[in-house]
Enzyme design. Structure first.
Site, PDB file in Angstrom:
ATOM      1  N   ASN A 154      45.424  46.930  46.439  1.00  0.00           N
ATOM      2  CA  ASN A 154      45.328  46.040  47.588  1.00  0.00           C
ATOM      3  C   ASN A 154      44.516  44.789  47.301  1.00  0.00           C
ATOM      4  O   ASN A 154      44.576  43.827  48.045  1.00  0.00           O
ATOM      5  CB  ASN A 154      44.720  46.792  48.781  1.00  0.00           C
ATOM      6  N   CYS A 334      30.147  36.875  49.397  1.00  0.00           N
ATOM      7  CA  CYS A 334      29.284  35.954  48.676  1.00  0.00           C
ATOM      8  C   CYS A 334      27.948  36.564  48.288  1.00  0.00           C
ATOM      9  O   CYS A 334      27.495  36.493  47.159  1.00  0.00           O
ATOM     10  CB  CYS A 334      29.087  34.788  49.630  1.00  0.00           C
TER      11      CYS A 334
END
Lengths: 393, 412
Positions: A154, A334
C-alpha cells in the site's frame, strides 16, 4: 474546501463513491431499512439483498458465496484472518509468519498473537523490494500455522510474487494457512484468487469506490473457517455477529462488480497515467520514482507511485502541493520519531531521512490524464518554491 | 436486618440525589469594595458552567453559595469542583427547621455516606452543627449529641464517636430559612474566580507545558485567550486542529474564549534565510512575542503567558529568556518557570490535557530548525541579526493574517 479545484491523487487511502454504487445503496438508507434477521417481509427483503450482494461478489471473484464473509472493512478482515486462523489451528502449531511490509492491520494482529503463546516472525524483505525467498524458505516449519503476505504494497505499490510464496508454503509448511491482504489489488489487477494460492483474501469497499465501513474476508475454501472475533447473533454464518451493514454491503457488491468488470480497461488506463508521471518526473530535478529494480522481475501496481523528493521532508511537499490543490500522501510524517517511521519503507532498506522523503501518489479509475499533468505542474512549482526558500541550508 | 431500626420509623424516603450543593469560597479576597463584584463573577461562572447539565438557582450566603440544580445534582457537583474560587463543595439535602425533620434526613444522609465504607468494621464519626440562626431552640453541642443518639442505632456498633479525628462528619447547618444536612466535603479547585483579575493571552503550542501554564493563570483569576503560530504550508491543518482541541480542553476551567491563529511561515522563512542559523529559535520566539503583544492589545489582555521552564530546552536558558522577553514591553507570565517536567506532566494529566498534548502532530517544521541552536544568546546579536529583517512589516503581515477561532470551552 473547494473540491472543484482539487486534484485528488490519494486513492490508495480512499476513493469517491461511484454514482452507480450510491444509487444501489439509496433504497437501503431509505424505505428498505429492515433488519435481515427480522422474520417479517421487510427483514426478509434485507436478507435477500445481502444474499444477492454475496452472490455478486462471489461471481466476480470466482469463489463460492459461502466464502464471502462481510466485515466492517479491510482491517477487520485482516484481523479475522490472522487471529482467527491462528487460533483455529492452535493445536497444529504455534508459529506465525508475516511479511515485513504488511499493513498495520496484519502486523499488529500478528504481534498480538505473541501474548497467546505464538511465536511470531517477520519474513524479511529483499533489497530489490520483493520477498527474501531464501529467508522465507528457512523460516517455514512443520508447525507454521499461518503465513500472511500482502498482494500489493500500500505504500510503494510493489506486486509480490504470491504464487511463489504459496508454492513454498505448501512444500515447507503444509499445515499453514496463507492469508493475503488484497485490499490494494482488487479492481486494479486481474485476479485469480484460486491460482494465486491464498486461503483467504481481505478486501475493502472504500478503496474501490464503495462506501467506508464495509469489507470482506474471502475464503477460497469455505470449509476452512477462522475462529470468529465478534460473538452474538451468529450473522455471517457465525463468523461475524452483529446486524449487517445492509446498505454498505449492497454498495460494496455494486463496487466490486464494476471494478472487476472493468479491470482490464482500468489497468491499462492506470498504467498510462503512471507512465506519464514517471516521464514527467524525469524533468523535475532530484525526484526519483521508487520502482523495484528491473533485474528483480518485480512490477509495481499501476495505481501507486512512490516518489522520493529532494530538499525537504515529503510532508512539507505534501502540504505545499495541497496549497496548489493536489492531494497526496506520506507514509512517514515529517517529525515521526525513528520508531514511528513506516516499517514497510524501512524494510526496503531506506534510511530514516530517506523514508521521510517518500511521497505517495495513487490513482484510480476516476483519475485523468489532466490530473497527472496538474500534479506534475504542481510538483515543479513546489520544487521551485522549496529551492528558493532553501537557499541557506 | 438491623433489629433496632425495624422498631423505629424507617429513615426518610428521600431521593438518592442530593437536593443542593453547598460551595464554599475563601474569605481572603473578600475584603473591601471588591467583594460584591467577586461574588457576582463567581455566581456568573457557576451558572455558565452548570448550564449544560441543568438549570440551577443560586442562593448566596455568608462565605458560601448554595446551588439548587433542577436535576443531576451529583454531576453538577463534580462540575462545580472544577470552578476556580471554591475551596470545598458539599452535595447536601435541605430540611425544615425542626428537630424531627432534621433527624429523619440525617439518618438518610448518613445511610448514603456509610456506603463509602463498605469494609471498615468501625468508622470514627461525629455530628457538627453550625447555627447561623441563633434563635434555633437547641444549642449546637446539644443538637450534635441528640442527632448522634438518633442516627447511631441504624449502624449498630459500626459508628463510634470521635470528636477530634472523625473519618465521617455529618454536618448540620441551621439557617434562617431552612437547614442543610450533608456528610461529604469535596475538594474545590481553589484559586480565584476566573475574570476577577482581568485577561491574559497564552502562547499555546501543541506541547504539554503551555496548556498547564494557561490553567495556572486561570486559577489565579485571569480570563485566558490563546494565540498559536502555524507554519502552513510546511505543516498541515492537523496541527491547528490539535491546538483547537487543547484550547477547548483547558477552557473547561474558564468558559468560552478565543484562539488567535497566526500564519508564521513567512517569518520563519525570512529568519532562516537572512539570519544566523544558531539564533533562529530565539529570533522566531522574539517575533512570536511581538506578534502576541499586538494581539494582546487587541484582545485587551494585560499580560502574555508562556509555558517556559528554566533549562528545559535550549531556548529556555536565562540568557535566551532575556533575549526573548526583551522583544516586548508587556509583562510575560511564566507560571511553570521553576517546575520540573514531572510536576507539569502530573498537572497536565489532572486537568485532562496530557493525552491531547502527546498526540504526534508537528508544531514546527524540521526545515526551520537549526542544527546547533545558541544556548546563551546575546541581546546585542539578536538586535544586530534583526537589522536584516523588516521586523515591523513581518509583524504587520502576520497580525493581518490572523484567524480568530471561537473556543466553546464547555465540558472538555
Amino acid at each position: 474546501m473547494n473540491l472543484v479545484d482539487t486534484v485528488y491523487l490519494d486513492h490508495a487511502a480512499t476513493t469517491p463513491l461511484l454514482d452507480v454504487v450510491r444509487a444501489a445503496m439509496e433504497p437501503f438508507l431509505d424505505e428498505r431499512f429492515g433488519n435481515p434477521s427480522s422474520r417479517h417481509t421487510l427483514g426478509v427483503r434485507a436478507a435477500e439483498a445481502i444474499d444477492a450482494a454475496r452472490e455478486t461478489i462471489a461471481r466476480a471473484l470466482f469463489v463460492r458465496p459461502e466464502g464471502v464473509v462481510f466485515t466492517s472493512g479491510g482491517t477487520e478482515a485482516n484481523n479475522l484472518a490472522v487471529l482467527g486462523f491462528a487460533r483455529a489451528k492452535r493445536r497444529q502449531g504455534a508459529h506465525v509468519l508475516y511479511g515485513a511490509t504488511e499493513h498495520s492491520s496484519v502486523r499488529a494482529a500478528a504481534l498480538a498473537l505473541v501474548d497467546e503463546g505464538f511465536e511470531v516472525e517477520a519474513i524479511p524483505a529483499a533489497p530489490d523490494g520483493g520477498i527474501d525467498f531464501e529467508a522465507l524458505a528457512s523460516k517455514l516449519r512443520e508447525d507454521t500455522v499461518l503465513v500472511a503476505q500482502m498482494l500489493v504494497n500500500n505504500e510503494f505499490g510493489t506486486i509480490y510474487p504470491l504464487r511463489r510464496v504459496a508454492t513454498l508454503v505448501r512444500e515447507r509448511a503444509p499445515r499453514a494457512h496463507l492469508h493475503v491482504d488484497a485490499v490494494q489489488g482488487i479492481g486494479k489487477l486481474d485476479l485469480d484468487l484460486e491460482a494465486l494460492g491464498g486461503g483467504s483474501y481481505a478486501i475493502s469497499a472504500h478503496k474501490i469506490h464503495g462506501p467506508k465501513g464495509t469489507g470482506a474476508l474471502v475464503l477460497t475454501d469455505p470449509a476452512k473457517k477462522p475462529r470468529p472475533l465478534v460473538f452474538g447473533g451468529n450473522q455471517e454464518n457465525g463468523l461475524r455477529s452483529g446486524t449487517e451493514n445492509v446498505a454498505g454491503i449492497v454498495g460494496f457488491a455494486s463496487a466490486v462488480e464494476a471494478a472487476v468488470r472493468d479491470v482490464t480497461a482500468t489497468h491499462a488506463h492506470l498504467a498510462a497515467l503512471r507512465a506519464r508521471l514517471a516521464e514527467g518526473l524525469r524533468g523535475i530535478e532530484g525526484t526519483e520514482l521508487l520502482d523495484p529494480a528491473p533485474a528483480s522481475g518485480l512490477v509495481p501496481s499501476p495505481a501507486i507511485a512512490a516518489v522520493r523528493l529532494p530538499g525537504a521532508p515529503a510532508e512539507v511537499w505534501l502540504h505545499h502541493l495541497a496549497q496548489h490543490g493536489v492531494l497526496t500522501s506520506v507514509g512517514s510524517a515529517c517529525q515521526a520519531r525513528n520508531n514511528a517511521l513506516s516499517p514497510a519503507l524501512l524494510a526496503l532498506g531506506l534510511a530514516a531521512d530517506e523514508a521521510r522523503s517518500v511521497l505517495r501518489i495513487s490513482f484510480s479509475r476516476t483519475s485523468s490524464a489532466a490530473d497527472v499533468e496538474a500534479a506534475l505542474a504542481a510538483l515543479a512549482r513546489v520544487a521551485g518554491e522549496l529551492r528558493v526558500a532553501g537557499a541557506r541550508p | 436486618m438491623n433489629p433496632s431500626s425495624t422498631e423505629r420509623e424507617p429513615a426518610a424516603e428521600l431521593s438518592e440525589e442530593p437536593e443542593l450543593i453547598v460551595a464554599r469560597y475563601g474569605e481572603l479576597w473578600l475584603k473591601g469594595k471588591n467583594r460584591r463584584n467577586f461574588e457576582q463573577i463567581l455566581a456568573r461562572n457557576v451558572l455558565r458552567a452548570v448550564r449544560e447539565i441543568s438549570p440551577a438557582r443560586l442562593q448566596r450566603a455568608h462565605g458560601q453559595l448554595a446551588i439548587y440544580p433542577e436535576r443531576r445534582t451529583r454531576e453538577v457537583s463534580r462540575r462545580v469542583q472544577d470552578i476556580f474560587g471554591f475551596t470545598s463543595v458539599s452535595p447536601a439535602w435541605s430540611s425544615p427547621k425542626d428537630f424531627d425533620a432534621i433527624a429523619r434526613i440525617a439518618r438518610h444522609v448518613l445511610g448514603q455516606a456509610m456506603r463509602r465504607y463498605p469494609l471498615e468494621p468501625t468508622v470514627a464519626f461525629r455530628v457538627r452543627t453550625q447555627r447561623a440562626d441563633k434563635t434555633f431552640p437547641v444549642i449546637s453541642t446539644e443538637l450534635d449529641r441528640r442527632i448522634a443518639d438518633h442516627v447511631m442505632p441504624d449502624f449498630e456498633e459500626r459508628l463510634h464517636v470521635d470528636l477530634n479525628e472523625p473519618e465521617l462528619t455529618l454536618s448540620i447547618h441551621i439557617r434562617p430559612e431552612n437547614a442543610y444536612v450533608y456528610a461529604e466535603r469535596l475538594k474545590g479547585a481553589g484559586g480565584l474566580p476566573v475574570g476577577t483579575l482581568g485577561n491574559a493571552l497564552c502562547l499555546l503550542s501543541g506541547g504539554i507545558d503551555s496548556p498547564v501554564a494557561a490553567w495556572l493563570t486561570m486559577k489565579r483569576g485571569c480570563n485566558v485567550s490563546f494565540v498559536s503560530f502555524h507554519s502552513e504550508p510546511y505543516i498541515g491543518e492537523g496541527s491547528k486542529r490539535k491546538i483547537k482541541q487543547l484550547a477547548h480542553a483547558v477552557s473547561h476551567f474558564q468558559g468560552p474564549s478565543r484562539l488567535y491563529s497566526v500564519p508564521f511561515a513567512r517569518c520563519q522563512e525570512e529568519i532562516r534565510d537572512r539570519c544566523r542559523p544558531g539564533y533562529r529559535t530565539v529570533l522566531y520566539r522574539r517575533m512570536m512575542q511581538r506578534i502576541a503583544q499586538r494581539i494582546a492589545r487587541r484582545a485587551k489582555a494585560g499580560a502574555l503567558i508562556t509555558g517556559d521552564s528554566l533549562g528545559q530546552v535550549a531556548s529556555q536558558t536565562l540568557e535566551n529568556l532575556t533575549c526573548i522577553g526583551a522583544a516586548v514591553t508587556i509583562p510575560v507570565l511564566r507560571p511553570l518557570i521553576c517546575f520540573d517536567k514531572e510536576e507539569t506532566i502530573a498537572l497536565a494529566r489532572r486537568i485532562g490535557t496530557f493525552d491531547l498534548s502527546i498526540r504526534p502532530e508537528p508544531d514546527c517544521c524540521t526545515v526551520f530548525q537549526p542544527t546547533k541552536p545558541v544556548i546563551r544568546g546575546s541581546l546585542a546579536v539578536c538586535e544586530e541579526e534583526e537589522t536584516n529583517l523588516d521586523v515591523e512589516a513581518l509583524v504587520d503581515a502576520a497580525v493581518a493574517g490572523v484567524e480568530i477561532i471561537r473556543i466553546r470551552g464547555a465540558r472538555g
